[in-house]
Structures are given as C-alpha cells and as structure tokens.
Design a protein around this motif. Structure first.
Motif, PDB file in Angstrom:
ATOM      1  N   MET A  56       0.820  -1.212   0.000  1.00 54.73           N
ATOM      2  CA  MET A  56       0.000   0.000   0.000  1.00 54.73           C
ATOM      3  C   MET A  56       0.855   1.264   0.000  1.00 54.73           C
ATOM      4  O   MET A  56       0.321   2.367  -0.107  1.00 54.73           O
ATOM      5  CB  MET A  56      -0.925   0.004   1.223  1.00 54.73           C
ATOM      6  N   SER A  57       2.195   1.096   0.129  1.00 56.49           N
ATOM      7  CA  SER A  57       3.078   2.266   0.218  1.00 56.49           C
ATOM      8  C   SER A  57       3.884   2.472  -1.049  1.00 56.49           C
ATOM      9  O   SER A  57       4.953   3.082  -1.020  1.00 56.49           O
ATOM     10  CB  SER A  57       4.022   2.110   1.422  1.00 56.49           C
ATOM     11  N   VAL A  58       3.387   1.968  -2.177  1.00 55.58           N
ATOM     12  CA  VAL A  58       4.108   2.117  -3.444  1.00 55.58           C
ATOM     13  C   VAL A  58       4.254   3.601  -3.782  1.00 55.58           C
ATOM     14  O   VAL A  58       3.297   4.368  -3.722  1.00 55.58           O
ATOM     15  CB  VAL A  58       3.356   1.371  -4.569  1.00 55.58           C
TER      16      VAL A  58
END
Length: 342
Positions: free
Chosen positions: A281-283
C-alpha cells in the motif's frame, strides 16, 4: 582416527538420557572480548528459553549480536572471545562447563547449525558426501554405506538436483544456493535436539526458501526439535516463529510471542523495525528507516543503548539501562514504551 575415537568416547559420556528435557535454557549470558582494562562486552545478560518443538526468531540489525549469540551457544566464539558469565543448559547439560572435547561431541549431534556463509564453512578438500556422512557415522554409529544412503536422502530433501551424481562433487562445484542446501543437510544429518539456523535461506530464491523452511518445520514436528531462527526477514519470522527476541547492541530490548510482537510491539526499536518493512500500500512512498547507527561494543552507553536514535528519548534514558517491564510471556526494557506504561 584418534580424534574420531576420542569424540565418540566423550559423546557417550555426555549423551542425554531418555526422557530428559531437550529444551534450551539460557540465563544471564554475557560474552566478553579482551582482558583487563581493555575488556569489553559484546553480549550482555541474555536470558531466554526454547522448549522442544518451539522456534525462537532472533532479530535485529546487523551487528546487534545475533550471530555472536549463536557462536556462544555452540562454543565457537572467535579468538579472544569468551563466555564471561551466565548459564547455557541443553536439557540437563550445562554447556559452559564442558571441555573442548565434550563440546565437540555435542556439536553436530545435540546441536546442529546452519552457518551464514557456506563457502567458508564447507571443507574444500572433502567431497559433499564425506562432509555429510562423517557426523552421521561418528555420532549415530552408522556404516559408511548407510551414511552414504542417508546423505543422498538428505540432499534430495533439501532439493539438490541429480543428488546421486553430486554426492562425490566438491563444494567449489556447487553454486552458492546449492552450497547453502548442503549446509542445511549437514546440520540435519544427526537429527539434533536444537537447530541454530543463521540466515539459512539467504542465497535461495523465494520458492526454494519456502521449501527449505517447510522441511525444517516438518522435521521439527516429527522430532520435537527446538529451533533458533536468525534472520532479517520479519515476514519469515511471522510465518515460522513461535517466539521473538529482539536484540540491539548486544542486549535484549523485547521478548515475547510472535503474535504479541507483531500485533503490539512495546519497545520503540521493535516498532521501528516493523515500520521499516515495505508494504504494497506504500508504493511510491519513501521507505521508513531508522536514523543513525548502532553504537560500537567499545562505546556502549551506560543507559538505554537505543536512546540516541529513539524519538521518545528523555534525559533519564541516558542514566541507566531500563528495568525489565511486562510479564514472562512478553517483556521489554524501556522507560517510554509504545502504547504507554505497562
């Protein structure tokens, strides 16, 4: 041959009796290098238990003392190092009181170890089958032909292709990943009571990594083997470890069940390690890191060793090492724990 006979004689003397506890109990273990005024500790007051069939995940940054702890348990400390205090009990055997000959008899039979670097751990002048078969012949009393059959079985289990053809090859004829598999086969050759796995899957791809860890997990269930799993990969710890011990600068900062560690870490360093794990989710976002570097052993501070890098640090953190807080099942060493005081 004299060494083999001597080891066999000593091994019979230290062999554990049937029904004896096979777990590991470590109390206040300290490792010191140097003498007199130049002496300094690299490991200080480590205490932990591992029951038969349990896996303890040992985590922390490089230089935190993970491999040094393993070396102390095995009696394989580098030159100049010694266990300066504490107790290491495997079943009813006090390891710190054993002679070098008695330790050689325990290593390989009661305790197996997968070393970080198989290239420097394998003997370049011996074939693969010789290196796997030797401890099996020595400690299990097997014939050479039976030991060869056992070595072939182990190589197949750890996923070495064309295992029968490769038994008589030398380490330099194997790739890094294949040498790692050979090291794992050697460590498991005598069905040890305790397996110390120091970064056991570093040179393996993800698929083979899972294969090897499942093999260790299966043998652990079948034989009641205790496992110390040293790794930087917290995702593997979450999947395979029952308990977690976090080391920082040679001391324990937190210890508890894997579930407690991942769901409710209490020490700021534990939380920082978990925050540094990349997430899907932290791309596109910057990875979280920990500012600064751990202190060198000769420069360990009197207070909390993580204080200089800790966002919650106050002046009292610098005066004395924090007292143990929490329960036997989950404890930590911090004045300002995550989530507030216990």
């Amino acid at each position: 041959m004299c060494l083999v006979k001597d080891c066999w004689h000593v091994w019979r003397g230290v062999n554990m009796k049937a029904g004896e506890s096979s777990g590991l109990q470590v109390r206040n273990l300290s490792v010191t290098f140097g003498r007199g005024r130049k002496a300094f500790q690299v490991i200080e007051d480590l205490s932990f238990d591992i029951a038969a069939g349990e896996t303890l995940g040992l985590v922390g940054e490089s230089g935190s003392g993970k491999s040094m702890t393993a070396a102390a348990l095995m009696g394989l400390l580098p030159w100049g190092g010694r266990v300066s205090s504490g107790s290491v009990r495997l079943g009813e055997t006090e390891m710190t009181r054993l002679s070098n000959a008695a330790l050689r008899a325990v290593r390989g039979r009661e305790i197996g170890m997968i070393f970080q670097n198989p290239l420097s751990s394998l003997n370049p002048s011996l074939t693969i089958v010789q290196q796997i078969a030797e401890p099996y012949c020595l400690y299990c009393g097997a014939s050479i032909s039976a030991a060869r059959t056992h070595a072939l079985k182990l190589l197949k289990e750890v996923g070495v292709p064309d295992a029968e053809k490769r038994l008589d090859d030398y380490p330099h004829q194997f790739s890094g990943g294949m040498r790692q598999r050979v090291m794992i086969a050697m460590a498991l050759a005598c069905n040890p009571r305790l397996l110390i796995a120091d970064e056991p899957t570093t040179a393996l791809d993800v698929i083979n990594q899972a294969q090897i860890l499942r093999l260790i997990q299966r043998l652990q269930k079948e034989q009641g083997m205790a496992v110390i799993f040293i790794t930087h990969d917290l995702s593997l710890v979450a999947e395979y470890a029952h308990k977690v011990m976090v080391l920082y600068a040679g001391k324990t900062v937190e210890q508890g069940s894997a579930e407690d560690f991942f769901q409710a870490p209490r020490h700021p360093y534990s939380q920082a390690l978990l925050n540094a794990i990349p997430r899907l989710m932290s791309v596109g976002k910057r990875l979280t890191d920990i500012d600064g570097l751990p202190p060198r052993p000769q420069e360990f501070p009197r207070g909390c060793r993580f204080a200089e890098r800790c966002p919650a640090m106050t002046p009292e953190c610098l005066t004395a090492y924090p007292e143990r807080t929490g329960t036997d099942a989950h404890h930590f060493f911090c004045i300002h724990p995550v989530g507030g005081a216990a």
